[in-house]
Design a protein around this motif. Structure first.
Motif, PDB file in Angstrom:
ATOM      1  N   ALA A  96     -92.350 -14.043-146.546  1.00  0.00           N
ATOM      2  CA  ALA A  96     -90.742 -13.718-146.603  1.00  0.00           C
ATOM      3  C   ALA A  96     -90.558 -12.770-148.112  1.00  0.00           C
ATOM      4  O   ALA A  96     -91.376 -12.070-148.870  1.00  0.00           O
ATOM      5  CB  ALA A  96     -89.935 -14.987-148.282  1.00  0.00           C
ATOM      6  N   GLU A  97     -89.297 -11.532-146.989  1.00  0.00           N
ATOM      7  CA  GLU A  97     -89.025 -10.589-147.561  1.00  0.00           C
ATOM      8  C   GLU A  97     -87.811 -11.037-148.284  1.00  0.00           C
ATOM      9  O   GLU A  97     -87.700  -8.879-148.861  1.00  0.00           O
ATOM     10  CB  GLU A  97     -89.673  -9.139-146.692  1.00  0.00           C
ATOM     11  CG  GLU A  97     -90.732  -9.173-145.928  1.00  0.00           C
ATOM     12  CD  GLU A  97     -91.090  -8.376-145.103  1.00  0.00           C
ATOM     13  OE1 GLU A  97     -89.905  -7.370-145.042  1.00  0.00           O
ATOM     14  OE2 GLU A  97     -92.420  -7.523-144.703  1.00  0.00           O
ATOM     15  N   ARG A  98     -86.766 -11.183-147.964  1.00  0.00           N
ATOM     16  CA  ARG A  98     -85.703 -10.784-148.296  1.00  0.00           C
ATOM     17  C   ARG A  98     -85.719 -12.675-148.200  1.00  0.00           C
ATOM     18  O   ARG A  98     -85.518 -13.931-148.059  1.00  0.00           O
ATOM     19  CB  ARG A  98     -84.551 -10.004-147.050  1.00  0.00           C
ATOM     20  CG  ARG A  98     -84.530 -11.291-145.622  1.00  0.00           C
ATOM     21  CD  ARG A  98     -83.710 -10.148-144.973  1.00  0.00           C
ATOM     22  NE  ARG A  98     -83.342 -10.612-143.660  1.00  0.00           N
ATOM     23  CZ  ARG A  98     -82.590 -12.314-143.209  1.00  0.00           C
ATOM     24  NH1 ARG A  98     -82.237 -12.948-143.861  1.00  0.00           N
ATOM     25  NH2 ARG A  98     -82.450 -12.456-142.094  1.00  0.00           N
ATOM     26  N   ALA A  99     -83.845 -12.192-149.215  1.00  0.00           N
ATOM     27  CA  ALA A  99     -83.513 -13.592-149.242  1.00  0.00           C
ATOM     28  C   ALA A  99     -82.563 -14.194-147.982  1.00  0.00           C
ATOM     29  O   ALA A  99     -82.029 -13.585-147.244  1.00  0.00           O
ATOM     30  CB  ALA A  99     -82.352 -13.414-150.541  1.00  0.00           C
ATOM     31  N   PRO A 100     -81.487 -14.745-147.710  1.00  0.00           N
ATOM     32  CA  PRO A 100     -80.845 -15.586-146.545  1.00  0.00           C
ATOM     33  C   PRO A 100     -80.069 -14.909-146.254  1.00  0.00           C
ATOM     34  O   PRO A 100     -79.158 -15.110-148.185  1.00  0.00           O
ATOM     35  CB  PRO A 100     -80.703 -17.152-146.804  1.00  0.00           C
ATOM     36  CG  PRO A 100     -81.496 -17.412-147.551  1.00  0.00           C
ATOM     37  CD  PRO A 100     -82.571 -16.609-148.327  1.00  0.00           C
ATOM     38  N   GLY A 101     -78.636 -14.509-145.919  1.00  0.00           N
ATOM     39  CA  GLY A 101     -78.033 -13.213-145.478  1.00  0.00           C
ATOM     40  C   GLY A 101     -76.675 -14.461-145.213  1.00  0.00           C
ATOM     41  O   GLY A 101     -76.925 -15.152-144.906  1.00  0.00           O
ATOM     42  N   PRO A 102     -75.618 -13.246-145.166  1.00  0.00           N
ATOM     43  CA  PRO A 102     -74.112 -14.552-144.802  1.00  0.00           C
ATOM     44  C   PRO A 102     -74.896 -14.743-142.856  1.00  0.00           C
ATOM     45  O   PRO A 102     -74.906 -15.646-142.546  1.00  0.00           O
ATOM     46  CB  PRO A 102     -73.503 -12.796-145.059  1.00  0.00           C
ATOM     47  CG  PRO A 102     -73.773 -12.258-145.194  1.00  0.00           C
ATOM     48  CD  PRO A 102     -75.246 -12.518-146.041  1.00  0.00           C
ATOM     49  N   GLY A 103     -75.138 -13.864-142.727  1.00  0.00           N
ATOM     50  CA  GLY A 103     -75.398 -13.780-140.460  1.00  0.00           C
ATOM     51  C   GLY A 103     -75.984 -15.257-140.860  1.00  0.00           C
ATOM     52  O   GLY A 103     -76.539 -15.803-140.262  1.00  0.00           O
ATOM     53  N   ASP A 104     -77.572 -15.158-141.662  1.00  0.00           N
ATOM     54  CA  ASP A 104     -78.495 -16.787-141.589  1.00  0.00           C
ATOM     55  C   ASP A 104     -77.922 -17.538-142.149  1.00  0.00           C
ATOM     56  O   ASP A 104     -77.936 -18.677-140.743  1.00  0.00           O
ATOM     57  CB  ASP A 104     -79.211 -16.303-142.671  1.00  0.00           C
ATOM     58  CG  ASP A 104     -80.120 -15.180-142.699  1.00  0.00           C
ATOM     59  OD1 ASP A 104     -81.445 -14.822-141.119  1.00  0.00           O
ATOM     60  OD2 ASP A 104     -80.503 -13.957-143.267  1.00  0.00           O
ATOM     61  N   LEU A 105     -76.700 -18.102-142.712  1.00  0.00           N
ATOM     62  CA  LEU A 105     -75.590 -18.632-143.062  1.00  0.00           C
ATOM     63  C   LEU A 105     -74.909 -19.556-141.309  1.00  0.00           C
ATOM     64  O   LEU A 105     -74.254 -20.476-141.248  1.00  0.00           O
ATOM     65  CB  LEU A 105     -74.365 -19.149-144.032  1.00  0.00           C
ATOM     66  CG  LEU A 105     -73.471 -19.457-144.233  1.00  0.00           C
ATOM     67  CD1 LEU A 105     -74.188 -20.727-144.489  1.00  0.00           C
ATOM     68  CD2 LEU A 105     -72.680 -19.248-145.355  1.00  0.00           C
ATOM     69  N   LEU A 106     -74.020 -18.013-140.880  1.00  0.00           N
ATOM     70  CA  LEU A 106     -73.806 -18.050-139.680  1.00  0.00           C
ATOM     71  C   LEU A 106     -74.613 -18.633-138.705  1.00  0.00           C
ATOM     72  O   LEU A 106     -73.688 -19.937-137.814  1.00  0.00           O
ATOM     73  CB  LEU A 106     -73.042 -16.909-139.032  1.00  0.00           C
ATOM     74  CG  LEU A 106     -71.912 -16.778-140.175  1.00  0.00           C
ATOM     75  CD1 LEU A 106     -71.193 -14.780-139.130  1.00  0.00           C
ATOM     76  CD2 LEU A 106     -70.079 -17.536-139.845  1.00  0.00           C
ATOM     77  N   LEU A 107     -75.584 -18.611-137.977  1.00  0.00           N
ATOM     78  CA  LEU A 107     -76.313 -19.508-137.576  1.00  0.00           C
ATOM     79  C   LEU A 107     -76.688 -20.432-137.471  1.00  0.00           C
ATOM     80  O   LEU A 107     -76.958 -21.751-136.799  1.00  0.00           O
ATOM     81  CB  LEU A 107     -77.564 -18.205-137.553  1.00  0.00           C
ATOM     82  CG  LEU A 107     -78.521 -18.102-136.499  1.00  0.00           C
ATOM     83  CD1 LEU A 107     -77.299 -17.415-135.326  1.00  0.00           C
ATOM     84  CD2 LEU A 107     -79.661 -16.970-136.178  1.00  0.00           C
ATOM     85  N   ALA A 108     -77.283 -20.957-138.879  1.00  0.00           N
ATOM     86  CA  ALA A 108     -77.476 -22.138-139.002  1.00  0.00           C
ATOM     87  C   ALA A 108     -75.844 -23.400-139.072  1.00  0.00           C
ATOM     88  O   ALA A 108     -76.302 -24.025-138.907  1.00  0.00           O
ATOM     89  CB  ALA A 108     -77.975 -21.951-140.366  1.00  0.00           C
ATOM     90  N   VAL A 109     -74.925 -22.335-139.431  1.00  0.00           N
ATOM     91  CA  VAL A 109     -74.056 -23.546-138.906  1.00  0.00           C
ATOM     92  C   VAL A 109     -73.482 -23.578-137.452  1.00  0.00           C
ATOM     93  O   VAL A 109     -73.370 -24.648-137.288  1.00  0.00           O
ATOM     94  CB  VAL A 109     -72.204 -22.757-139.523  1.00  0.00           C
ATOM     95  CG1 VAL A 109     -71.227 -23.329-139.171  1.00  0.00           C
ATOM     96  CG2 VAL A 109     -72.284 -22.663-140.930  1.00  0.00           C
ATOM     97  N   SER A 110     -74.049 -22.754-136.988  1.00  0.00           N
ATOM     98  CA  SER A 110     -73.970 -22.583-135.858  1.00  0.00           C
ATOM     99  C   SER A 110     -74.842 -24.008-135.218  1.00  0.00           C
ATOM    100  O   SER A 110     -74.249 -24.752-134.112  1.00  0.00           O
ATOM    101  CB  SER A 110     -73.938 -21.356-134.920  1.00  0.00           C
ATOM    102  OG  SER A 110     -73.877 -21.530-133.797  1.00  0.00           O
TER     103      SER A 110
END
Length: 241
Positions: A96-110
């Motif tokens: 892991a190199e970064r924390a989840p970001g807004p793009g990850d959230l949108l993908l997960a919501v989808s």
């Protein structure tokens, strides 16, 4: 018209149920259909909560605008957009190199909402009604406390299921907007006032279009619920900055 398309066209929200339970076989079929849904990179960026405790159902019904039918529903599922489990797996694996970001959230919501809709379609095919509960977005903080939701886990959708009463079966499904206004060819067409009026005027019924539109705006877009939902989501999004 085949059975699947007919089922999709006839499906409507059901908020009143008979006392008939959902069989374990039907419940398993609904959940299996959910997890077979399309998913980004086969990651299944969601977790499904099966709410079986009656006290939690009652608490959810109170949190979600005092909608008592939630507490009476035989099956209550909450679809969580889950950016946490893969992040933890990557961290445990040293990658892991970064924390989840807004793009990850949108993908997960989808992902979560596609799985939820698969559950809806499966239930409909079994003669089981369903209803989405939109208040989960407004009540993120309360839900997080009630359901022990950690960082990077977001309640994307909540569904209740049950066998519809005869009245619910006979209730007419609300009309949808004409296809010509919903489907745009090759690019977005910014509709002018006249076309928007044409698209929406059937909803006014016996009222004037202007009177209906103002009333609907106050009920939905300019409501306290809508403002609270935006506040709650905006606050939660700070976790993904």
């Amino acid at each position: 018209m085949n059975d699947i398309i007919r089922s999709l066209n006839e499906r409507k929200s059901v908020r009143a149920y008979t006392e008939e339970n959902i069989s374990p076989e039907d419940k398993a079929a609904i959940l299996e259909a959910a997890v077979q849904a399309p998913t980004a990179g086969n990651q299944q960026l969601y977790t499904i909560l099966d709410i079986t405790e009656s006290e939690k159902k009652k608490a959810l019904s109170v949190l979600c605008d005092n909608q008592t039918f939630i507490a009476k529903a035989p099956l209550v599922l909450i679809f969580l957009a889950d950016c946490r489990k893969w992040y933890k797996a990557f961290t445990f694996g040293g990658c892991a190199e970064r924390a989840p970001g807004p793009g990850d959230l949108l993908l997960a919501v989808s992902d979560a909402n596609i799985a939820a809709q698969n559950a809806v379609v499966a239930a409909e095919s079994l003669g089981i009604g369903s209803c989405y509960i939109g208040d989960v977005l407004e009540q993120k903080e309360g839900l997080s406390a009630l359901l022990s939701l950690p960082q990077w886990v977001f309640p994307a959708a909540m569904l209740v299921f049950g066998h519809p009463t005869q009245q619910q079966k006979q209730r007419q499904k609300p009309q949808r907007c004409a296809m010509e206004h919903i489907v745009h060819e090759n690019g977005y067409r910014d509709m002018d006032e006249a076309e928007l009026r044409q698209m929406l005027s059937y909803k006014a019924g016996q009222r004037s279009y202007e009177d209906w539109l103002k009333s609907f705006s106050n009920f939905k877009f300019n409501s306290d619920f809508s403002r609270e939902m935006n506040r709650s989501v905006r606050k939660y999004l700070k976790d993904f900055e």
